[in-house]
Design an enzyme around this catalytic site. Sequence first.
Site, short mmCIF file in Angstrom:
data_model
loop_
_atom_site.label_atom_id
_atom_site.label_comp_id
_atom_site.label_asym_id
_atom_site.label_seq_id
_atom_site.Cartn_x
_atom_site.Cartn_y
_atom_site.Cartn_z
N GLU A 1 -2.83 -9.42 19.60
CA GLU A 1 -4.26 -9.22 19.56
C GLU A 1 -5.26 -10.28 20.10
O GLU A 1 -6.22 -9.77 20.55
CB GLU A 1 -4.53 -8.98 18.06
CG GLU A 1 -3.60 -7.69 17.57
CD GLU A 1 -3.66 -7.49 16.24
OE1 GLU A 1 -4.38 -6.57 15.55
OE2 GLU A 1 -2.82 -8.24 15.63
N ARG B 1 0.77 -1.09 -0.08
CA ARG B 1 -0.08 0.05 -0.13
C ARG B 1 0.75 1.21 0.11
O ARG B 1 1.90 1.61 0.61
CB ARG B 1 -0.81 0.10 1.25
CG ARG B 1 -2.07 -1.07 1.28
CD ARG B 1 -2.96 -0.93 2.56
NE ARG B 1 -2.94 -2.44 2.77
CZ ARG B 1 -3.21 -2.74 4.22
NH1 ARG B 1 -3.56 -1.89 5.17
NH2 ARG B 1 -3.23 -4.10 4.44
#
Length: 393
Positions: free
Chosen positions: A381, A238
Site C-alpha cells: 500500500e 469481526r
Amino acid sequence: MKVMSCNAGSSSLKFKLYNMPSEEVICKGMFERIGQEMGNFELEYNDKEIEREAKFENHSVAVSYLLDSLVSEGIVSSLEEIGGVGHRVVHGGEKFAESIKIDEEVIKAIEEVSDLAPLHNPANLIGIHAFIEVLPHAGQVAVFDTAFHQTMEPETYIYAVPYEWYEDYGVRKYGFHGTSHKYVSLKAAELEGKRPEDVNVIVCHLGNGASICAVKGGKSINTTMGLTPLAGIPMGTRSGNIDPAIIEFISEKENKTVQEVTRMLNKKSGFLGVSGISSDNRDLEAAVAKGNRRAQLAMDIQDKKITDIVAAYYVYMGGCDVIAFTAGLGENSARMRKSICDRLSALGVKIDLERNNVRKKTTLISSDDSSVAVYLIPTDEEIMLARDTFELI
Ligand code: ADP
C-alpha cells in the site's frame, strides 16, 4: 525527489521514504504509543536498525523527531529534499474517487465524512496536520481506502433499506482496502502480461481485517466491506455479514446497548468469537494441530464465506482470469489458500501443492491446467501512496 508515505493511527505512525520515480526504499519505520508516558521509535535503513524509547507527546512531536533523525543519521542532507508526503486516509465518502492534493478545502471535506469512520479519519487528520506543521514546503496528498471502489454501480452499493438513509446520511456500501486491491490487481495484470483493462481479477485481501474485491478491467465493481469495515467475510475479531436482527435479539437477552453489541461484533467475533482462543490464524492452526474442533470450525466458516464470495464474483464478472491472495493470511497461510482453491474446484480452479508451499513472495500457485491463474501477490500500500503523491505534486 524523495517522497514519504505516512499511515497515522490514533497512537501510532508508520512511514516509508522513497526515491521517486525509481521507487527505491530509503528508510522505513514507525512510532508506537504516541501520547503515552513512554513511546517507541523504530527506523530501518541500509541494513541498520535503530530502536529508541522516548516520550512523544503528540504526532507533531513524533514527526519532528523523525525528521531530525533523518538529518542526524545522514539519510537526507536537508529536509528540502522531501518534496511530498502521501497520507493514508481511511474514508473519503463519495467525495473522493481519486487521491488529491491536500488544501484547506480537502481537510474540511475529510472532517465532514469523519462520522463514517470515527476511529480512523480523525487519526489520519492528526498525521496530516503534523506533517503540514513540520514540513510546510512539501506537497501533501491524501490517498483514500474507499476511492478505488467509487466505480461500483448503484445496484451494488445501495442497500435495500429506506432510500432516505442514503440521501440523508450517506448510508451505502463504500468498501475499504482499496489501495491494496488496486495494487494487487495491477500487479496481477502485469504478471499475466496484459493491460489492466483486459483482465478480470478477484483480489482476496486476507489479514486481521479482510475483504475481497472484484476488479473488472481495472475497476472495482464489487467488494465485501460496506458502510464500515465490519461487513463482509468473517475476520480476526469481526463478524462480517450476519442477520441484522441478531443485534436486537442479543441486546435484549444480555441487557446490552446497541453500541455494546456492535462492539462485540467488531472486537469479540470472527476467529476469536468462534474459537474462543485467539484472533490470530497462527494460534488457530496450532490449536487445530492439537485437535481443537472450534478452532477448525472458525477457519472453516471463514474459508466457506470466502469461497461463496469468490464464486459469486466469478459469475458476476462473467468469469475471471486471476484470483490473487494477499495480506497476512493470504501471503502466509498455504493451508488457507489450498482450502479455498479446493472448495472452488467446480470452477476448474486447481492448486499446485508444491508451488503453494511459499510465503510472502509473488508466485503463481495454480497448476498449469487450472481454469484460473491463482497468485500469491504481497501487497504494497505504501508504494501506491508514494506513486500518487509523486504524480500529483
Ligand atoms: P492487519 O489487517 O492487522 O494488517 P495482517 O495483514 O498483518 O493483518 O494479517 C494478520 C494475520 O496473518 C493473522 O491472522 C496472522 O496469524 C496471519 N499470519 C501472519 N503470519 C503467518 C504465518 N506465518 N502463517 C500463518 N498465518 C500467518
